[in-house]
Design a protein around this motif. Structure first.
Motif, PDB file in Angstrom:
ATOM      1  N   ILE A  44      -4.687  20.942 -49.137  1.00  0.00           N
ATOM      2  CA  ILE A  44      -3.250  21.081 -48.931  1.00  0.00           C
ATOM      3  C   ILE A  44      -3.007  22.394 -48.194  1.00  0.00           C
ATOM      4  N   LYS A  45      -2.246  22.321 -47.123  1.00  0.00           N
ATOM      5  CA  LYS A  45      -1.869  23.522 -46.363  1.00  0.00           C
ATOM      6  C   LYS A  45      -0.367  23.712 -46.521  1.00  0.00           C
ATOM      7  N   TYR A  46       0.015  24.900 -46.968  1.00  0.00           N
ATOM      8  CA  TYR A  46       1.430  25.227 -47.091  1.00  0.00           C
ATOM      9  C   TYR A  46       1.749  26.295 -46.051  1.00  0.00           C
ATOM     10  N   ARG A  47       2.699  25.973 -45.216  1.00  0.00           N
ATOM     11  CA  ARG A  47       3.134  26.948 -44.215  1.00  0.00           C
ATOM     12  C   ARG A  47       4.580  26.644 -43.877  1.00  0.00           C
ATOM     13  N   GLY A  48       5.418  27.594 -44.087  1.00  0.00           N
ATOM     14  CA  GLY A  48       6.826  27.368 -43.852  1.00  0.00           C
ATOM     15  C   GLY A  48       7.506  26.944 -45.148  1.00  0.00           C
ATOM     16  N   ILE A  49       8.786  26.802 -45.092  1.00  0.00           N
ATOM     17  CA  ILE A  49       9.549  26.516 -46.295  1.00  0.00           C
ATOM     18  C   ILE A  49       9.488  25.027 -46.627  1.00  0.00           C
ATOM     19  N   GLY A  50       8.799  24.704 -47.722  1.00  0.00           N
ATOM     20  CA  GLY A  50       8.767  23.343 -48.234  1.00  0.00           C
ATOM     21  C   GLY A  50       7.925  22.339 -47.481  1.00  0.00           C
ATOM     22  N   THR A  51       7.091  22.765 -46.553  1.00  0.00           N
ATOM     23  CA  THR A  51       6.274  21.844 -45.768  1.00  0.00           C
ATOM     24  C   THR A  51       4.828  21.908 -46.247  1.00  0.00           C
ATOM     25  N   TYR A  52       4.300  20.759 -46.648  1.00  0.00           N
ATOM     26  CA  TYR A  52       2.919  20.653 -47.120  1.00  0.00           C
ATOM     27  C   TYR A  52       2.164  19.685 -46.220  1.00  0.00           C
ATOM     28  N   HIS A  53       1.092  20.167 -45.611  1.00  0.00           N
ATOM     29  CA  HIS A  53       0.240  19.326 -44.774  1.00  0.00           C
ATOM     30  C   HIS A  53      -0.962  18.912 -45.619  1.00  0.00           C
ATOM     31  N   VAL A  54      -1.221  17.607 -45.671  1.00  0.00           N
ATOM     32  CA  VAL A  54      -2.298  17.068 -46.496  1.00  0.00           C
ATOM     33  C   VAL A  54      -3.437  16.626 -45.577  1.00  0.00           C
ATOM     34  N   PHE A  55      -4.630  17.199 -45.821  1.00  0.00           N
ATOM     35  CA  PHE A  55      -5.829  16.921 -45.036  1.00  0.00           C
ATOM     36  C   PHE A  55      -6.871  16.265 -45.937  1.00  0.00           C
ATOM     37  N   PRO A  56      -7.007  14.940 -45.910  1.00  0.00           N
ATOM     38  CA  PRO A  56      -8.104  14.306 -46.663  1.00  0.00           C
ATOM     39  C   PRO A  56      -9.459  14.675 -46.054  1.00  0.00           C
ATOM     40  N   SER A  57     -10.520  14.453 -46.820  1.00  0.00           N
ATOM     41  CA  SER A  57     -11.864  14.762 -46.331  1.00  0.00           C
ATOM     42  C   SER A  57     -12.438  13.619 -45.488  1.00  0.00           C
ATOM     43  N   HIS A  58     -11.689  12.544 -45.328  1.00  0.00           N
ATOM     44  CA  HIS A  58     -12.092  11.426 -44.467  1.00  0.00           C
ATOM     45  C   HIS A  58     -10.929  11.081 -43.548  1.00  0.00           C
ATOM     46  N   LYS A  59     -11.205  10.411 -42.454  1.00  0.00           N
ATOM     47  CA  LYS A  59     -10.153  10.013 -41.522  1.00  0.00           C
ATOM     48  C   LYS A  59      -9.434   8.769 -42.045  1.00  0.00           C
ATOM     49  N   TYR A  60      -8.158   8.931 -42.349  1.00  0.00           N
ATOM     50  CA  TYR A  60      -7.297   7.820 -42.736  1.00  0.00           C
ATOM     51  C   TYR A  60      -6.147   7.791 -41.746  1.00  0.00           C
ATOM     52  N   GLU A  61      -5.868   6.632 -41.182  1.00  0.00           N
ATOM     53  CA  GLU A  61      -4.777   6.539 -40.229  1.00  0.00           C
ATOM     54  C   GLU A  61      -3.455   6.350 -40.965  1.00  0.00           C
ATOM     55  N   HIS A  62      -3.130   7.339 -41.760  1.00  0.00           N
ATOM     56  CA  HIS A  62      -1.872   7.390 -42.499  1.00  0.00           C
ATOM     57  C   HIS A  62      -1.547   8.860 -42.734  1.00  0.00           C
ATOM     58  N   LYS A  63      -0.297   9.225 -42.531  1.00  0.00           N
ATOM     59  CA  LYS A  63       0.105  10.621 -42.711  1.00  0.00           C
ATOM     60  C   LYS A  63       0.533  10.833 -44.159  1.00  0.00           C
ATOM     61  N   TYR A  64      -0.150  11.752 -44.858  1.00  0.00           N
ATOM     62  CA  TYR A  64       0.134  12.056 -46.254  1.00  0.00           C
ATOM     63  C   TYR A  64       0.915  13.358 -46.420  1.00  0.00           C
ATOM     64  N   SER A  65       1.195  14.066 -45.342  1.00  0.00           N
ATOM     65  CA  SER A  65       1.945  15.323 -45.396  1.00  0.00           C
ATOM     66  C   SER A  65       3.384  15.037 -45.814  1.00  0.00           C
ATOM     67  N   TYR A  66       4.026  16.060 -46.376  1.00  0.00           N
ATOM     68  CA  TYR A  66       5.397  15.873 -46.873  1.00  0.00           C
ATOM     69  C   TYR A  66       6.182  17.178 -46.869  1.00  0.00           C
ATOM     70  N   LYS A  67       7.509  17.025 -46.989  1.00  0.00           N
ATOM     71  CA  LYS A  67       8.417  18.168 -47.098  1.00  0.00           C
ATOM     72  C   LYS A  67       9.184  18.024 -48.398  1.00  0.00           C
ATOM     73  N   VAL A  68       9.392  19.143 -49.074  1.00  0.00           N
ATOM     74  CA  VAL A  68      10.179  19.101 -50.295  1.00  0.00           C
ATOM     75  C   VAL A  68      11.585  19.644 -50.066  1.00  0.00           C
TER      76      VAL A  68
END
Length: 134
Positions: free
Chosen positions: A108-132
């Motif tokens: 999980i990468k947090y940068r900026g206000i409420g933005t979380y970038h999710v990086f799985p350890s495998h390539k999945y063609e689906h975006k799991y990142s989210y904003k709170v």
């Protein structure tokens, strides 16, 4: 005025160079993928003494803002923490997230206000990142 000044002081990151290390935590090491769309991925690769993102490599032997620095803040790890947001690589932690019916290891990468970038350890063609916060 004093309240505004106090808020600005707490918002500035502290200088992490005094307690910074050049060794990355074992839990964060590996290659991580964030789906961008149209078959493309953002890739982060973390080894014992390097951090690579968007083709830029950060190691202990580099100069200036490309010199690797790792510090810990609670359960998060900060890479190249700086008062300049362009030099700050963000905050990271490894955890598990439900992907395809089972829990998978993610960064999980947090940068900026409420933005979380999710990086799985495998390539999945689906975006799991989210904003709170929007």
């Amino acid at each position: 005025m004093a309240v505004i000044f106090g808020i600005q002081l707490t918002a500035l990151p502290a200088d992490a160079s005094a307690s910074a290390s050049t060794t990355t935590p074992k839990a964060l090491r590996g290659t991580w993928f964030e789906y961008r769309g149209e078959g493309k991925f953002n890739i982060i690769k973390i080894t014992t003494h390097s951090f690579t993102t968007n083709g830029k490599s950060y190691t202990p032997s580099k100069k200036s803002d490309r010199k690797l620095q790792v510090s810990k803040w609670g359960s998060w790890y900060l890479f190249n923490k700086s008062k300049s947001s362009s030099k700050d690589l963000g905050q990271y932690k490894a955890t598990k997230q439900l992907i395809g019916g089972s829990y998978k290891r993610v960064l999980i990468k947090y940068r900026g206000i409420g933005t979380y970038h999710v990086f799985p350890s495998h390539k999945y063609e689906h975006k799991y990142s989210y904003k709170v916060l929007d």
